[in-house]
Design a protein around this motif. Structure first.
Motif, mmCIF file in Angstrom:
data_model
loop_
_atom_site.group_PDB
_atom_site.id
_atom_site.type_symbol
_atom_site.label_atom_id
_atom_site.label_comp_id
_atom_site.label_asym_id
_atom_site.label_seq_id
_atom_site.Cartn_x
_atom_site.Cartn_y
_atom_site.Cartn_z
ATOM 1 N N ALA A 22 13.612 -7.815 -11.400
ATOM 2 C CA ALA A 22 13.604 -9.117 -12.375
ATOM 3 C C ALA A 22 12.348 -9.810 -12.047
ATOM 4 O O ALA A 22 11.786 -10.216 -13.178
ATOM 5 C CB ALA A 22 14.896 -9.943 -11.886
ATOM 6 N N ASN A 23 11.879 -10.126 -10.896
ATOM 7 C CA ASN A 23 10.443 -10.691 -10.593
ATOM 8 C C ASN A 23 9.324 -10.024 -11.396
ATOM 9 O O ASN A 23 8.651 -10.617 -12.002
ATOM 10 C CB ASN A 23 10.317 -10.842 -8.915
ATOM 11 C CG ASN A 23 9.047 -11.390 -8.712
ATOM 12 O OD1 ASN A 23 8.588 -12.086 -9.351
ATOM 13 N ND2 ASN A 23 9.171 -11.467 -7.464
ATOM 14 N N LEU A 24 9.339 -8.592 -11.017
ATOM 15 C CA LEU A 24 8.083 -7.990 -11.917
ATOM 16 C C LEU A 24 8.357 -7.890 -13.277
ATOM 17 O O LEU A 24 7.467 -8.079 -13.921
ATOM 18 C CB LEU A 24 8.149 -6.506 -11.166
ATOM 19 C CG LEU A 24 7.842 -6.263 -9.713
ATOM 20 C CD1 LEU A 24 8.416 -4.796 -9.375
ATOM 21 C CD2 LEU A 24 6.478 -6.604 -9.505
ATOM 22 N N GLN A 25 9.673 -7.772 -13.876
ATOM 23 C CA GLN A 25 9.786 -7.864 -15.205
ATOM 24 C C GLN A 25 9.385 -9.140 -15.954
ATOM 25 O O GLN A 25 8.710 -9.236 -16.887
ATOM 26 C CB GLN A 25 11.032 -7.409 -15.600
ATOM 27 C CG GLN A 25 11.243 -5.900 -15.583
ATOM 28 C CD GLN A 25 12.793 -5.458 -15.534
ATOM 29 O OE1 GLN A 25 13.650 -6.491 -15.662
ATOM 30 N NE2 GLN A 25 13.040 -4.527 -15.608
ATOM 31 N N ILE A 31 2.625 -11.935 -18.367
ATOM 32 C CA ILE A 31 1.233 -11.276 -18.782
ATOM 33 C C ILE A 31 1.307 -10.662 -20.139
ATOM 34 O O ILE A 31 0.177 -10.773 -20.821
ATOM 35 C CB ILE A 31 1.250 -10.023 -17.661
ATOM 36 C CG1 ILE A 31 0.995 -10.651 -16.259
ATOM 37 C CG2 ILE A 31 -0.265 -9.104 -17.923
ATOM 38 C CD1 ILE A 31 1.081 -9.588 -15.287
ATOM 39 N N GLU A 32 2.235 -10.230 -20.611
ATOM 40 C CA GLU A 32 2.303 -9.589 -22.144
ATOM 41 C C GLU A 32 1.932 -10.825 -23.122
ATOM 42 O O GLU A 32 1.392 -10.618 -23.834
ATOM 43 C CB GLU A 32 3.674 -9.048 -22.305
ATOM 44 C CG GLU A 32 3.653 -8.271 -24.014
ATOM 45 C CD GLU A 32 4.907 -7.618 -23.947
ATOM 46 O OE1 GLU A 32 5.113 -6.497 -24.685
ATOM 47 O OE2 GLU A 32 6.104 -7.918 -23.124
ATOM 48 N N LEU A 62 -2.266 -9.621 -13.044
ATOM 49 C CA LEU A 62 -1.991 -8.219 -12.887
ATOM 50 C C LEU A 62 -2.395 -7.847 -11.521
ATOM 51 O O LEU A 62 -1.451 -6.918 -10.996
ATOM 52 C CB LEU A 62 -2.670 -7.354 -13.757
ATOM 53 C CG LEU A 62 -2.204 -6.973 -15.044
ATOM 54 C CD1 LEU A 62 -3.378 -6.361 -16.160
ATOM 55 C CD2 LEU A 62 -1.099 -6.103 -15.132
ATOM 56 N N ASN A 63 -3.222 -8.435 -10.985
ATOM 57 C CA ASN A 63 -3.562 -8.067 -9.608
ATOM 58 C C ASN A 63 -2.375 -8.328 -8.641
ATOM 59 O O ASN A 63 -1.976 -7.888 -7.657
ATOM 60 C CB ASN A 63 -5.003 -8.790 -8.893
ATOM 61 C CG ASN A 63 -6.071 -7.879 -9.740
ATOM 62 O OD1 ASN A 63 -5.936 -6.835 -9.917
ATOM 63 N ND2 ASN A 63 -7.161 -8.687 -9.604
ATOM 64 N N SER A 64 -1.798 -9.608 -8.782
ATOM 65 C CA SER A 64 -0.487 -10.078 -8.324
ATOM 66 C C SER A 64 0.495 -9.157 -8.253
ATOM 67 O O SER A 64 1.024 -8.693 -7.101
ATOM 68 C CB SER A 64 -0.223 -11.490 -8.587
ATOM 69 O OG SER A 64 -1.281 -12.466 -8.235
ATOM 70 N N VAL A 65 0.701 -8.798 -9.194
ATOM 71 C CA VAL A 65 1.884 -7.503 -9.546
ATOM 72 C C VAL A 65 1.578 -6.519 -8.853
ATOM 73 O O VAL A 65 2.523 -5.692 -8.183
ATOM 74 C CB VAL A 65 2.141 -7.291 -11.059
ATOM 75 C CG1 VAL A 65 3.049 -6.083 -11.297
ATOM 76 C CG2 VAL A 65 2.707 -8.159 -11.815
ATOM 77 N N LEU A 100 -6.895 0.418 -6.877
ATOM 78 C CA LEU A 100 -6.435 -1.328 -7.118
ATOM 79 C C LEU A 100 -7.775 -1.917 -6.943
ATOM 80 O O LEU A 100 -7.651 -2.939 -7.575
ATOM 81 C CB LEU A 100 -5.229 -1.351 -6.194
ATOM 82 C CG LEU A 100 -4.235 -0.886 -6.718
ATOM 83 C CD1 LEU A 100 -2.969 -1.256 -5.650
ATOM 84 C CD2 LEU A 100 -3.492 -1.668 -7.811
ATOM 85 N N MET A 101 -8.704 -1.354 -6.096
ATOM 86 C CA MET A 101 -9.909 -2.235 -5.454
ATOM 87 C C MET A 101 -10.910 -2.203 -6.672
ATOM 88 O O MET A 101 -11.804 -2.808 -6.383
ATOM 89 C CB MET A 101 -10.359 -1.823 -4.265
ATOM 90 C CG MET A 101 -9.170 -2.132 -3.064
ATOM 91 S SD MET A 101 -9.610 -1.554 -1.489
ATOM 92 C CE MET A 101 -10.635 -2.907 -1.122
#
Length: 102
Positions: A22-25, A31-32, A62-65, A100-101
């Motif tokens: 739920a947090n990620l979504q 972001i969307e 996005l980096n936080s996700v 990621l980096m």
């Protein structure tokens, strides 16, 4: 050999809690919305610096996700695979971290 690797990869699943999902979504939905906002800014000829600042905010979000997913991955999937003797997961993780980096 490639088919076996591909099959093994498609069978693996993550173990996210419902709270984490739920947090990620929720984060991805925001972001969307931000991306739609950037598109709108470009359509409305908003000053470039303002658009670039919004793009930086999207990248940060996005980096936080990605960080949340990476932490969960390391605490569950990676540990489980190492404990089961699948040490190649370290190489897989290193490739992912490098991506990621960038």
């Amino acid at each position: 050999m490639v088919d076996q690797c591909h099959t093994a990869m498609t069978e693996r699943k993550s173990h996210h809690s419902e709270e984490m999902k739920a947090n990620l979504q929720s984060r991805l939905n925001r972001i969307e919305g931000q991306i739609r906002g950037v598109k709108s800014m470009i359509e409305r000829d908003v000053y470039c610096d303002d658009v670039l600042n919004q793009i930086a905010a999207v990248q940060s979000a996005l980096n936080s996700v990605g960080k949340l997913l990476l932490e969960g991955h390391m605490r569950s999937c990676v540990i489980e695979r190492i404990q089961s003797g699948e040490e190649e997961v370290i190489d897989e993780l290193l490739v992912t971290v490098k991506k990621l980096m960038k």
